[in-house]
Design an enzyme around this catalytic site. Sequence first.
Site, PDB file in Angstrom:
ATOM      1  CG  HIS A  90     -26.324  -8.726  45.792  1.00 29.60           C
ATOM      2  ND1 HIS A  90     -27.563  -9.240  46.067  1.00 29.60           N
ATOM      3  CD2 HIS A  90     -25.843  -8.265  46.972  1.00 29.60           C
ATOM      4  CE1 HIS A  90     -27.829  -9.103  47.353  1.00 29.60           C
ATOM      5  NE2 HIS A  90     -26.793  -8.515  47.932  1.00 29.60           N
ATOM      6  CD  GLU A 105     -26.092  -0.040  53.222  1.00 29.60           C
ATOM      7  OE1 GLU A 105     -25.327  -1.011  53.148  1.00 29.60           O
ATOM      8  OE2 GLU A 105     -27.207  -0.075  53.802  1.00 29.60           O
TER       9      GLU A 105
END
Length: 334
Positions: free
Chosen positions: A126, A57
């Site tokens: 998450h 990322e």
Amino acid sequence: MNVREALNSALDEEMAADPSVFLMGEEVGEYQGAYKITKGLLDKYGPDRVLDTPITEAGFTGIGVGAAYQGLRPVVEFMTFNFSMQAIDHIINSAAKSNYMSAGQMSVPIVFRGPNGAAAGVGAQHSQCFAAWYAHVPGLKVLTPYSAEDARGLLKAAIRDPDPVVFLENELLYGESFPISAEVLDSSFTVPIGKAKIEREGKDVTITAYSKMVGFALQAAEILSKEGISAEVINLRSIRPLDRAAINASVRKTNRLVTVEEGFPQHGVGAEICMSVVEESFEYLDAPVERIAGADVPTPYAANLERLAFPQVEDIVRAAKRACYRATSMSATA
């Protein structure tokens, strides 16, 4: 049209209209997107404009910001916004601040998009909402679509915008279908950034919400209507800029406010809305502001605890009743 189709069509049309728009992220190409948002786009536009990246990322977000510096319009997908934490330096220190630090000489037209908030059974790492995190930063725009109209119109507006936009979707809404008009299907249609939408008009209490919580607020409003309470539901759509004028206008009409969000309560979106109303419309309030938010704990994995950690329709109903002084007291039910 469901939200997945709305997002896909927005990407397709903006890529067709502007060759500087390109997509990058993990599995956006060959796999058609982890959630199939980018389905068919690799075949149509080729690997130069639909780029599969490694699981890095920080790397691909930095590349995207650099491309935006040079006048391209990247759309960077995070498989989940939890993974954007790996890239937050590029989002905040590189993308958000460059226009100001260059005295307006540099624009950074980039969109960071992907699912945000809780899904189901995926644990604490998450399952969190980043709306308040990114809305804290000057230089970013933060959008939170609810319906297919929101998703399509806001994403098109975000891609065309000259500034960096954090586009927070919700995984559980991707498959949800909404009625859509011919106007929304027009390729020129956009939803203006910074403008809320009144999803349901009412006169007794204002309920503000964004993303998935808009649907919960509408369900609560329907239940409340059967008990004689007319709730006005505001879909915020945009967290930064926040449509303070629409919120305050509604509160001045209803004289009561319930804020709803999935995120953690401290320093949250609801807290900012409450402060705006206190500053601009305090004398109009007939009851304390009610704030409904996620529990102030990391999201539990167990399904029964997970449900308790996030707002439910019945929580909104109870809060609206309290604001209208219609709550049933414990002594009355004993």
